[in-house]
Scaffold this motif. Structure first.
Motif, PDB file in Angstrom:
ATOM      1  N   GLY A  12      83.313 145.379 125.909  1.00  0.00           N
ATOM      2  CA  GLY A  12      82.681 144.610 126.970  1.00  0.00           C
ATOM      3  C   GLY A  12      83.336 144.985 128.293  1.00  0.00           C
ATOM      4  O   GLY A  12      84.485 145.434 128.304  1.00  0.00           O
ATOM      5  N   GLY A  13      82.624 144.784 129.365  1.00  0.00           N
ATOM      6  CA  GLY A  13      83.143 145.132 130.684  1.00  0.00           C
ATOM      7  C   GLY A  13      84.205 144.159 131.160  1.00  0.00           C
ATOM      8  O   GLY A  13      84.505 143.164 130.480  1.00  0.00           O
ATOM      9  N   ILE A  14      84.734 144.438 132.308  1.00  0.00           N
ATOM     10  CA  ILE A  14      85.773 143.588 132.907  1.00  0.00           C
ATOM     11  C   ILE A  14      85.269 142.141 133.028  1.00  0.00           C
ATOM     12  O   ILE A  14      84.146 141.906 133.482  1.00  0.00           O
ATOM     13  N   GLY A  15      86.082 141.218 132.546  1.00  0.00           N
ATOM     14  CA  GLY A  15      85.763 139.806 132.669  1.00  0.00           C
ATOM     15  C   GLY A  15      84.661 139.299 131.756  1.00  0.00           C
ATOM     16  O   GLY A  15      84.200 138.168 131.905  1.00  0.00           O
ATOM     17  N   SER A  16      84.242 140.119 130.787  1.00  0.00           N
ATOM     18  CA  SER A  16      83.127 139.708 129.928  1.00  0.00           C
ATOM     19  C   SER A  16      83.547 138.635 128.923  1.00  0.00           C
ATOM     20  O   SER A  16      82.724 137.833 128.476  1.00  0.00           O
ATOM     21  N   GLY A  17      84.828 138.651 128.553  1.00  0.00           N
ATOM     22  CA  GLY A  17      85.306 137.671 127.574  1.00  0.00           C
ATOM     23  C   GLY A  17      85.807 138.304 126.277  1.00  0.00           C
ATOM     24  O   GLY A  17      85.890 137.627 125.255  1.00  0.00           O
ATOM     25  N   LYS A  18      86.178 139.599 126.341  1.00  0.00           N
ATOM     26  CA  LYS A  18      86.701 140.268 125.140  1.00  0.00           C
ATOM     27  C   LYS A  18      87.941 139.570 124.597  1.00  0.00           C
ATOM     28  O   LYS A  18      88.102 139.412 123.397  1.00  0.00           O
ATOM     29  N   THR A  19      88.825 139.174 125.506  1.00  0.00           N
ATOM     30  CA  THR A  19      90.063 138.531 125.071  1.00  0.00           C
ATOM     31  C   THR A  19      89.753 137.176 124.435  1.00  0.00           C
ATOM     32  O   THR A  19      90.339 136.828 123.403  1.00  0.00           O
ATOM     33  N   ALA A  20      88.810 136.442 125.028  1.00  0.00           N
ATOM     34  CA  ALA A  20      88.418 135.148 124.456  1.00  0.00           C
ATOM     35  C   ALA A  20      87.877 135.356 123.044  1.00  0.00           C
ATOM     36  O   ALA A  20      88.216 134.603 122.123  1.00  0.00           O
ATOM     37  N   VAL A  21      87.065 136.395 122.855  1.00  0.00           N
ATOM     38  CA  VAL A  21      86.500 136.680 121.526  1.00  0.00           C
ATOM     39  C   VAL A  21      87.599 137.148 120.565  1.00  0.00           C
ATOM     40  O   VAL A  21      87.700 136.666 119.432  1.00  0.00           O
ATOM     41  N   SER A 182      77.718 134.059 128.917  1.00  0.00           N
ATOM     42  CA  SER A 182      77.469 133.475 130.236  1.00  0.00           C
ATOM     43  C   SER A 182      77.628 131.959 130.211  1.00  0.00           C
ATOM     44  O   SER A 182      77.732 131.318 131.252  1.00  0.00           O
ATOM     45  N   GLY A 183      77.637 131.378 129.013  1.00  0.00           N
ATOM     46  CA  GLY A 183      77.793 129.925 128.886  1.00  0.00           C
ATOM     47  C   GLY A 183      79.245 129.530 128.689  1.00  0.00           C
ATOM     48  O   GLY A 183      80.157 130.303 128.984  1.00  0.00           O
ATOM     49  N   GLY A 184      79.449 128.344 128.160  1.00  0.00           N
ATOM     50  CA  GLY A 184      80.809 127.840 127.967  1.00  0.00           C
ATOM     51  C   GLY A 184      81.471 128.417 126.722  1.00  0.00           C
ATOM     52  O   GLY A 184      80.835 129.106 125.927  1.00  0.00           O
ATOM     53  N   LEU A 185      82.746 128.114 126.560  1.00  0.00           N
ATOM     54  CA  LEU A 185      83.506 128.650 125.427  1.00  0.00           C
ATOM     55  C   LEU A 185      83.015 128.080 124.094  1.00  0.00           C
ATOM     56  O   LEU A 185      82.954 128.810 123.097  1.00  0.00           O
TER      57      LEU A 185
HETATM   58  P1  ATP Z   1      89.251 142.143 131.113  1.00  0.00           P
HETATM   59  O1  ATP Z   1      88.522 143.313 130.611  1.00  0.00           O
HETATM   60  O2  ATP Z   1      89.159 142.025 132.583  1.00  0.00           O
HETATM   61  O3  ATP Z   1      90.648 142.007 130.603  1.00  0.00           O
HETATM   62  P2  ATP Z   1      88.075 140.276 129.202  1.00  0.00           P
HETATM   63  O4  ATP Z   1      86.775 140.863 128.811  1.00  0.00           O
HETATM   64  O5  ATP Z   1      89.199 140.328 128.231  1.00  0.00           O
HETATM   65  O6  ATP Z   1      88.479 140.813 130.622  1.00  0.00           O
HETATM   66  P3  ATP Z   1      88.604 137.431 129.293  1.00  0.00           P
HETATM   67  O7  ATP Z   1      89.981 137.609 129.817  1.00  0.00           O
HETATM   68  O8  ATP Z   1      88.426 136.986 127.887  1.00  0.00           O
HETATM   69  O9  ATP Z   1      87.751 138.748 129.557  1.00  0.00           O
HETATM   70  O10 ATP Z   1      87.775 136.454 130.225  1.00  0.00           O
HETATM   71  C1  ATP Z   1      87.867 136.537 131.644  1.00  0.00           C
HETATM   72  C2  ATP Z   1      88.282 135.174 132.220  1.00  0.00           C
HETATM   73  O11 ATP Z   1      87.224 134.257 132.007  1.00  0.00           O
HETATM   74  C3  ATP Z   1      89.500 134.578 131.550  1.00  0.00           C
HETATM   75  O12 ATP Z   1      90.247 133.868 132.488  1.00  0.00           O
HETATM   76  C4  ATP Z   1      88.886 133.646 130.499  1.00  0.00           C
HETATM   77  O13 ATP Z   1      89.740 132.557 130.210  1.00  0.00           O
HETATM   78  C5  ATP Z   1      87.635 133.173 131.196  1.00  0.00           C
HETATM   79  N1  ATP Z   1      86.518 132.938 130.259  1.00  0.00           N
HETATM   80  C6  ATP Z   1      86.104 133.733 129.247  1.00  0.00           C
HETATM   81  N2  ATP Z   1      85.034 133.221 128.642  1.00  0.00           N
HETATM   82  C7  ATP Z   1      84.747 132.064 129.263  1.00  0.00           C
HETATM   83  C8  ATP Z   1      83.745 131.060 129.108  1.00  0.00           C
HETATM   84  N3  ATP Z   1      82.788 131.174 128.168  1.00  0.00           N
HETATM   85  N4  ATP Z   1      83.772 130.013 129.927  1.00  0.00           N
HETATM   86  C9  ATP Z   1      84.709 129.905 130.884  1.00  0.00           C
HETATM   87  N5  ATP Z   1      85.683 130.796 131.111  1.00  0.00           N
HETATM   88  C10 ATP Z   1      85.712 131.882 130.312  1.00  0.00           C
END
Ligand code: ATP
Length: 200
Positions: A12-21, A182-185
């Motif tokens: 996923g791209g920057i900020g997409s939420g890969k780390t959250a997943v 794009s929605g909540g966690l």
């Molecule tokens: P990068 O490639 O930039 O490291 P990433 O794809 O790993 O980014 P995350 O770090 O998981 O993305 O998410 C980006 C930010 O958005 C984080 O601060 C994370 O806590 C927050 N975030 C992720 N998913 C959600 C969500 N569904 N709702 C609210 N905030 C979120």
């Protein structure tokens, strides 16, 4: 990879939420190999990877203690297309080889599924290691706001990092599964539970 272990590329791209997943999957007990971690390991002090970087870019990329000065290397590598290509060719093949070794270890240990988490899975030619690819994506404006909040970076800086990655439309066309974040966690976790149930 043996047919009895499913290898899933997670990108996923920057900020997409890969780390959250990734965090959610790890919490559920799934095995993950993180390309960023592997990228750090292969240029650790004393490694062949670091020696190769120094041979190419000079000892100016080293810190006093002998470790890699990442900021300096990034500065050099982003200055010209040629330098970036050289860096990628040194790094990507080693990352892929090391991820392959780690994956083989898990397969031999009887793992049934394995995630390869890699921000540049497509760009770095790692998708071929995976049986299928899951893409985490969110609207660009949302990604921008989340990264802004997380890293305290300017919009221009984040946009330039986004522009250096493969556009999300192209990634969507290559992915087997698109996880819209794009929605909540809570919504993200529910989607993941469904996908895990369907695909694993
Ligand atoms: P990068 O490639 O930039 O490291 P990433 O794809 O790993 O980014 P995350 O770090 O998981 O993305 O998410 C980006 C930010 O958005 C984080 O601060 C994370 O806590 C927050 N975030 C992720 N998913 C959600 C969500 N569904 N709702 C609210 N905030 C979120």
């Amino acid at each position: 990879m043996a047919a009895n272990m499913k290898v899933i590329g997670l990108t996923g791209g920057i900020g997409s939420g890969k780390t959250a997943v990734s965090d959610y999957l790890a919490e559920k007990g799934y095995i993950l190999i993180d390309a960023d971690e592997v990228a750090r390991e292969i240029v650790a002090p004393g490694s062949e990877g670091l020696a190769e970087l120094v041979a190419h870019f000079g000892s100016g990329i080293l810190l006093e203690g002998g470790g890699l000065d990442r900021a300096r290397l990034a500065e050099i590598a982003f200055a010209t297309e040629g330098a970036r290509a050289a860096l990628n060719s040194i790094m990507h093949a080693r990352i892929i080889r090391r991820m392959g070794e780690l994956a083989a270890g898990h397969r031999d240990a009887g793992a049934k599924a394995l995630f390869l988490a890699a921000p540049l899975l497509f760009e770095a030619g790692m998708a071929g290691m995976a049986d299928e690819v899951w893409l985490v994506d969110a609207d660009e404006g949302i990604r921008l706001e989340r990264v802004k909040k997380r890293d305290n970076l300017s919009e221009a800086h984040i946009r330039s990092r986004m522009a250096a990655q493969m556009p999300s439309g192209e990634k969507r066309a290559l992915a087997d599964v698109v996880i819209d974040n794009s929605g909540g966690l809570g919504e993200l976790y529910r989607k993941l539970d469904d996908i895990l149930r369907e695909r694993l």
